[in-house]
Design an enzyme around this catalytic site. Sequence first.
Site, PDB file in Angstrom:
ATOM      1  N   LYS A 216     -13.457   2.019  -0.571  1.00 37.83           N
ATOM      2  CA  LYS A 216     -13.191   0.851  -1.254  1.00 37.83           C
ATOM      3  C   LYS A 216     -12.898  -0.474  -0.147  1.00 37.83           C
ATOM      4  CE  LYS A 216      -9.159  -1.577  -2.632  1.00 37.83           C
ATOM      5  NZ  LYS A 216      -8.184  -1.427  -2.960  1.00 37.83           N
TER       6      LYS A 216
ATOM      7  N   LYS B 280      -5.476  -7.786   6.233  1.00 39.76           N
ATOM      8  CA  LYS B 280      -5.467  -6.491   5.853  1.00 39.76           C
ATOM      9  C   LYS B 280      -6.736  -5.789   6.040  1.00 39.76           C
ATOM     10  CE  LYS B 280      -4.025  -2.126   4.183  1.00 39.76           C
ATOM     11  NZ  LYS B 280      -3.824  -1.871   2.821  1.00 39.76           N
TER      12      LYS B 280
END
Lengths: 292, 292
Positions: A244, A176
């Site tokens: 983030k 990811k």
Amino acid sequence: MTTALTGHKIGFVGLGNMGAPMARHLHAAGAEVTVWNRSEGPAETAVADGLKRADSLPALAEEIADGVICVNLTVTEVVESVVFGKGGLSEKLHEDALIIDFGTTGVPATKQFAERVGGNWVDAPVSGGQVGAEAANLTIMAGGTDANFSRAKPILEVVGEKVTHLGPPGSGQVTKLANQLIVAQTIDAVAQALRLAELAGVDSGKVREALRGGFADSRILDLHGDRMVRRNFEPGGRSTWQLKDVRLICELAESIGLESPTLQNCRAMWEKFVVEDGNGDLDHSGLFRVYE
Amino acid sequence: MTTALTGHKIGFVGLGNMGAPMARHLHAAGAEVTVWNRSEGPAETAVADGLKRADSLPALAEEIADGVICVNLTVTEVVESVVFGKGGLSEKLHEDALIIDFGTTGVPATKQFAERVGGNWVDAPVSGGQVGAEAANLTIMAGGTDANFSRAKPILEVVGEKVTHLGPPGSGQVTKLANQLIVAQTIDAVAQALRLAELAGVDSGKVREALRGGFADSRILDLHGDRMVRRNFEPGGRSTWQLKDVRLICELAESIGLESPTLQNCRAMWEKFVVEDGNGDLDHSGLFRVYE
């Protein structure tokens, strides 16, 4: 009627924009789904839709026993607190329970979490956004032991269209982050290219069209390029979450010794755009504004 | 038999890997094609295939008269020398002749060249490489007046599959540079992502597969990602030409006031990879080696 998950007992923690439709898809597939959510509203909506609700995280863990508990939360710290904190799942977690983490959580943390629950952890971060969660066609990148992946698979296949097992716990998160690295940097590249064209007096919409199908083509050029041409930066994927993820990528890169000036520059761009310039609530395609 | 270009008289200068098949396609489409090439071999092959050959550039310009002359050369300086230099086309160039430049040539230079031939210039840089030139399915990004684009169009459509008119002279080159900016930076992003995965212990081939179809997907991930996974850096597209294009992008960015730390970093990466480390003959996907 027997469906894919008939007889399964599944816990679901975190009914946000993505968690809520995912929990509902599991229910529709025949599972007995028990939810917990920090705020009241989403939990009440779930109950109205026929799902069960637990009063606390330990009560949810007790209810699910040796079944599967899905968590879909925003940041690593919240995952840790929900699973291992005071009043968290671990106070009543069955030793054979399996946790599936659909969120994008840090890699070193994921490996630790997996160890702390005796290995029964599948990291299954997703790509496809709220639209993909609602349509149950998410792309899922999974990490976990073979046995745990097999156990998680019927659940993953209900909410996802493309499910890949990449390796041991943490491998899904690594994949990811590889995905997010490409997204963060391709958005920047497309923004520069379209702005370069505009400043040189060429219509950016025509340029985007001319480039489609060639070597420069990408999902980012297609979707986010269109947003840039139309100056439509309503989220979508908020820049706060992009930053983030860039931070998690840098944390991982540092821990494994990947040196990249490009990545340093990428982080500096997103830090400035989100923190300094206050654009966290814009869609991440809004990075285009840096060049205006 | 009448075909698309029957009755057209076309000059073609520059029979490299791409120019040679393109000239042949124009001949096959019915045009009377006269070629000129710096070295003997390719010109002789063209004559063997039924094309005509000019003894010099002025002779070619005289032969073509008010027709169309295509040039397909490597760098801006060579275009200038072939068209305007001593012994160049301009010594006998008809005032109604149209020049089509298929190469990737600098933007400010292209605008100057167009002025120097009274506006009869179509910049038509291509994407698709040697494979696309041979299959006559290049993507072509064209700049020029409406009248000149209309004149060039039947020729462009013989060698290209997707032909877009972007605006006045120089617009095609701007668009090609936008294309190359995205290619240069996406190659870097994909390289980092796959290497990040490898260093974290995840199979880069599996990661590439898992990412296909998602937000991180691109032609670069597909084609160049595969080269990186297999460590196959035979060209393909030489890194020398990628650096040449990055320099043209920086020249354009500076001339129009586009400030980008990412672009500065991109140039530094490619300069080091090609000039300092001597990797100019590797395929541009070889940038991956920077992270090994």
